[in-house]
Design a protein around this motif. Sequence first.
Motif, PDB file in Angstrom:
ATOM      1  N   GLU A  99       0.666  -1.166  -0.032  1.00 28.12           N
ATOM      2  CA  GLU A  99       0.046  -0.020   0.024  1.00 28.12           C
ATOM      3  C   GLU A  99       0.714   1.235  -0.021  1.00 28.12           C
ATOM      4  O   GLU A  99       0.628   2.165  -0.642  1.00 28.12           O
ATOM      5  CB  GLU A  99      -1.033  -0.138   1.416  1.00 28.12           C
ATOM      6  CG  GLU A  99      -2.031  -1.144   1.049  1.00 28.12           C
ATOM      7  CD  GLU A  99      -3.035  -1.100   2.140  1.00 28.12           C
ATOM      8  OE1 GLU A  99      -2.551  -0.540   3.287  1.00 28.12           O
ATOM      9  OE2 GLU A  99      -3.903  -1.642   2.438  1.00 28.12           O
ATOM     10  N   ARG A 100       1.856   1.348   0.893  1.00 26.53           N
ATOM     11  CA  ARG A 100       2.792   2.289   0.926  1.00 26.53           C
ATOM     12  C   ARG A 100       3.589   2.790  -0.546  1.00 26.53           C
ATOM     13  O   ARG A 100       3.537   3.861  -1.079  1.00 26.53           O
ATOM     14  CB  ARG A 100       3.848   2.349   1.721  1.00 26.53           C
ATOM     15  CG  ARG A 100       3.349   2.337   3.218  1.00 26.53           C
ATOM     16  CD  ARG A 100       4.549   1.936   4.296  1.00 26.53           C
ATOM     17  NE  ARG A 100       5.397   3.419   4.422  1.00 26.53           N
ATOM     18  CZ  ARG A 100       6.229   3.304   5.053  1.00 26.53           C
ATOM     19  NH1 ARG A 100       6.429   2.473   6.084  1.00 26.53           N
ATOM     20  NH2 ARG A 100       7.189   4.469   5.199  1.00 26.53           N
ATOM     21  N   VAL A 101       3.760   1.669  -0.913  1.00 25.73           N
ATOM     22  CA  VAL A 101       4.527   1.494  -2.526  1.00 25.73           C
ATOM     23  C   VAL A 101       3.626   2.103  -3.619  1.00 25.73           C
ATOM     24  O   VAL A 101       3.834   3.164  -4.348  1.00 25.73           O
ATOM     25  CB  VAL A 101       5.163   0.427  -3.012  1.00 25.73           C
ATOM     26  CG1 VAL A 101       5.605   0.410  -4.543  1.00 25.73           C
ATOM     27  CG2 VAL A 101       6.329   0.220  -2.005  1.00 25.73           C
ATOM     28  N   ASN A 102       2.184   1.840  -3.427  1.00 19.76           N
ATOM     29  CA  ASN A 102       1.188   2.173  -4.475  1.00 19.76           C
ATOM     30  C   ASN A 102       1.036   3.698  -4.234  1.00 19.76           C
ATOM     31  O   ASN A 102       0.138   4.274  -5.315  1.00 19.76           O
ATOM     32  CB  ASN A 102       0.036   1.318  -4.220  1.00 19.76           C
ATOM     33  CG  ASN A 102       0.308  -0.225  -5.084  1.00 19.76           C
ATOM     34  OD1 ASN A 102       1.169  -0.211  -5.935  1.00 19.76           O
ATOM     35  ND2 ASN A 102      -0.135  -1.303  -4.624  1.00 19.76           N
ATOM     36  N   ASN A 103       0.973   4.015  -3.088  1.00 19.97           N
ATOM     37  CA  ASN A 103       0.683   5.448  -2.762  1.00 19.97           C
ATOM     38  C   ASN A 103       1.576   6.393  -3.238  1.00 19.97           C
ATOM     39  O   ASN A 103       1.622   7.565  -2.660  1.00 19.97           O
ATOM     40  CB  ASN A 103       0.101   5.552  -1.230  1.00 19.97           C
ATOM     41  CG  ASN A 103      -1.315   4.971  -1.178  1.00 19.97           C
ATOM     42  OD1 ASN A 103      -2.119   4.720  -1.938  1.00 19.97           O
ATOM     43  ND2 ASN A 103      -1.472   4.300   0.107  1.00 19.97           N
ATOM     44  N   LEU A 104       2.599   6.240  -3.666  1.00 22.55           N
ATOM     45  CA  LEU A 104       3.583   7.313  -4.347  1.00 22.55           C
ATOM     46  C   LEU A 104       3.449   8.043  -5.166  1.00 22.55           C
ATOM     47  O   LEU A 104       2.661   8.058  -6.041  1.00 22.55           O
ATOM     48  CB  LEU A 104       5.018   6.427  -4.424  1.00 22.55           C
ATOM     49  CG  LEU A 104       5.906   5.459  -3.570  1.00 22.55           C
ATOM     50  CD1 LEU A 104       6.959   4.926  -4.156  1.00 22.55           C
ATOM     51  CD2 LEU A 104       6.296   6.721  -2.336  1.00 22.55           C
TER      52      LEU A 104
END
Length: 93
Positions: free
Chosen positions: A88-93
Amino acid sequence: MTKSELIDKLVEVRSSLTRKDSEAVVSLVFDAMSEALTAGDKVEIRGFGSFTIRDREPREARNPKSGEIVSIPSKKTPFFKTGKDLRERVNNL
């Protein structure tokens, strides 16, 4: 991030640790993970991901230089599956 950058970050965040102590901590963690995978165990870091060992079947491939068909034996290889939080953190970049 490289291993030495991780050690530097650890020294920066925890000023009570020396660089030598930080190197020992990072090496201990990586060695423990390597030993667990070598023993066939799963390594799971909540929120980050999990490491497992997968069996690769034998197969035939082609030598790119000569074009000759070569046989590749079965082998075990490490596999990483991302955890939900990291994904989720990577996709929200």
